[in-house]
Design a protein around this motif. Sequence first.
Motif, short mmCIF file in Angstrom:
data_model
loop_
_atom_site.label_atom_id
_atom_site.label_comp_id
_atom_site.label_asym_id
_atom_site.label_seq_id
_atom_site.Cartn_x
_atom_site.Cartn_y
_atom_site.Cartn_z
N ILE A 119 0.86 -1.18 0.00
CA ILE A 119 0.00 0.00 0.00
C ILE A 119 0.90 1.24 0.00
N ASN A 120 0.77 2.03 -1.05
CA ASN A 120 1.57 3.25 -1.18
C ASN A 120 0.69 4.47 -0.90
N ARG A 121 1.23 5.43 -0.20
CA ARG A 121 0.51 6.69 0.03
C ARG A 121 1.38 7.85 -0.47
N ARG A 127 6.85 10.78 -5.28
CA ARG A 127 7.00 10.13 -6.58
C ARG A 127 7.62 8.75 -6.40
N LEU A 128 7.55 7.98 -7.47
CA LEU A 128 8.22 6.68 -7.46
C LEU A 128 9.02 6.64 -8.75
N SER A 129 10.33 6.65 -8.61
CA SER A 129 11.15 6.72 -9.81
C SER A 129 11.06 5.41 -10.59
N LEU A 130 11.48 5.49 -11.85
CA LEU A 130 11.35 4.37 -12.78
C LEU A 130 12.01 3.11 -12.20
N HIS A 131 11.26 2.01 -12.16
CA HIS A 131 11.78 0.77 -11.60
C HIS A 131 11.06 -0.42 -12.23
N GLN A 132 11.59 -1.60 -11.98
CA GLN A 132 10.91 -2.85 -12.35
C GLN A 132 10.44 -3.52 -11.06
N ASP A 133 9.31 -4.20 -11.12
CA ASP A 133 8.88 -5.02 -9.97
C ASP A 133 9.51 -6.39 -10.18
N LYS A 134 10.67 -6.60 -9.56
CA LYS A 134 11.41 -7.84 -9.85
C LYS A 134 11.84 -8.58 -8.60
N VAL A 144 -1.30 -6.42 -10.05
CA VAL A 144 -2.59 -5.71 -10.13
C VAL A 144 -2.47 -4.46 -9.28
N SER A 145 -2.66 -3.30 -9.90
CA SER A 145 -2.39 -2.02 -9.24
C SER A 145 -3.65 -1.16 -9.24
N VAL A 146 -4.07 -0.73 -8.06
CA VAL A 146 -5.33 0.00 -7.90
C VAL A 146 -5.03 1.43 -7.44
N LEU A 169 -2.53 9.37 -17.22
CA LEU A 169 -3.08 9.81 -15.95
C LEU A 169 -3.87 8.66 -15.34
N LEU A 170 -3.52 8.28 -14.12
CA LEU A 170 -4.32 7.30 -13.40
C LEU A 170 -5.21 8.03 -12.42
N GLU A 171 -6.51 7.76 -12.54
CA GLU A 171 -7.48 8.46 -11.72
C GLU A 171 -8.13 7.52 -10.72
N TYR A 186 9.58 -1.39 -17.11
CA TYR A 186 9.85 -0.26 -16.22
C TYR A 186 8.61 0.61 -16.08
N HIS A 187 8.41 1.13 -14.87
CA HIS A 187 7.27 2.02 -14.62
C HIS A 187 7.59 2.93 -13.44
N GLY A 188 6.80 3.97 -13.31
CA GLY A 188 7.01 4.91 -12.21
C GLY A 188 5.86 5.88 -12.11
N ILE A 189 5.91 6.71 -11.08
CA ILE A 189 4.86 7.72 -10.84
C ILE A 189 5.53 9.09 -10.72
N GLN A 190 5.07 10.03 -11.52
CA GLN A 190 5.62 11.39 -11.46
C GLN A 190 5.13 12.10 -10.18
N TYR A 203 -4.24 13.05 -0.46
CA TYR A 203 -3.39 11.93 -0.82
C TYR A 203 -3.87 11.17 -2.06
N ARG A 204 -2.92 10.48 -2.64
CA ARG A 204 -3.23 9.38 -3.56
C ARG A 204 -2.78 8.09 -2.87
N TYR A 205 -3.60 7.06 -2.98
CA TYR A 205 -3.22 5.74 -2.49
C TYR A 205 -3.13 4.79 -3.66
N LEU A 207 -2.68 0.49 -4.34
CA LEU A 207 -2.51 -0.89 -3.85
C LEU A 207 -1.85 -1.68 -4.96
N THR A 208 -0.77 -2.37 -4.68
CA THR A 208 -0.28 -3.33 -5.68
C THR A 208 -0.30 -4.72 -5.10
N PHE A 209 -1.05 -5.56 -5.80
CA PHE A 209 -1.19 -6.96 -5.40
C PHE A 209 -0.14 -7.76 -6.15
N ARG A 210 0.53 -8.62 -5.40
CA ARG A 210 1.63 -9.42 -5.97
C ARG A 210 1.57 -10.85 -5.44
N GLN A 211 2.11 -11.75 -6.22
CA GLN A 211 2.41 -13.08 -5.69
C GLN A 211 3.89 -13.09 -5.38
C1 SIN Z 1 4.35 0.67 -7.95
O1 SIN Z 1 5.00 0.76 -8.96
O2 SIN Z 1 4.60 -0.19 -7.11
C2 SIN Z 1 3.20 1.61 -7.67
C3 SIN Z 1 2.67 2.32 -8.86
C4 SIN Z 1 1.60 3.30 -8.49
O3 SIN Z 1 1.64 3.93 -7.42
O4 SIN Z 1 0.65 3.47 -9.30
#
Ligand code: SIN
Length: 216
Positions: A119-121, A127-134, A144-146, A169-171, A186-190, A203-205, A207-211
């Motif tokens: 859970i990110n707040r 911001r979340l700089s460019l990264h891979q979920d690895k 799955v990202s909400v 834009l994610l709303e 690669y992905h990230g949030i400005q 805030y923006r929240y 959720l990223t669901f992962r196995q």
């Molecule tokens: C993430 O990359 O883990 C989160 C992406 C987001 O906040 O939309």
Amino acid sequence: MLDLFADAEPWQEPLAPGATILRRFALARAPALMAGIAQVATVAPFRHMITPGGYTMSVAMTNCGELGWATNARGYLYSPVDPLSSQPWPPMPEAFTALCHEAAVAAGYPDFRPDACLINRYAPGARLSLHQDKDEPDLRAPIVSVSLGLPAVFQFGGLRRNDPLKRLLLEHGDVVVWGGESRLFYHGIQPLKPGDHPLTGEYRYNLTFRQASYNE
Ligand code: SIN
Ligand code: FE2
């Protein structure tokens, strides 16, 4: 502001091979998801993790589920306990599990069984700089990202850090699912722009669901 999409049914936008955006998919469940976040945060509070390089992340994080993602001096890891309390992470609220399953089915990943939810707040500027979920051992499972609350610009690239980026834009209520060919993209949030959202305030929240475990 007049929102022309306020009453619209969710719709789907392809993003990349294996990746799709389910626009407004979580809208109806957003209050229940926010209640779940509040409940998780009373047990496992939001904190700004420190990267192994000594940098304090601008995004505040917590987790729920059997495993949670955290940083320590040696790197990033999934652990069954919250390093702040040495207690297990709180279980995933029922609303989380249900929404994630419906989204995974809609995106073509009906067998996805997450065991971790990060859970990110984001406060303004975070911001979340460019990264891979690895850090997940089984890359057959998607992410799955909400998105909830204030809008943010999501960057989605390719397998290489310098591949061209899509910016979208994610709303509030949007769900992004990526797996298969794009699982390691690669992905990230400005940096979040200030605002006031009726459900989440400043805030923006996310959720990223992962196995996060490997199941045969
Ligand atoms: C993430 O990359 O883990 C989160 C992406 C987001 O906040 O939309
Ligand atoms: Fe990520």
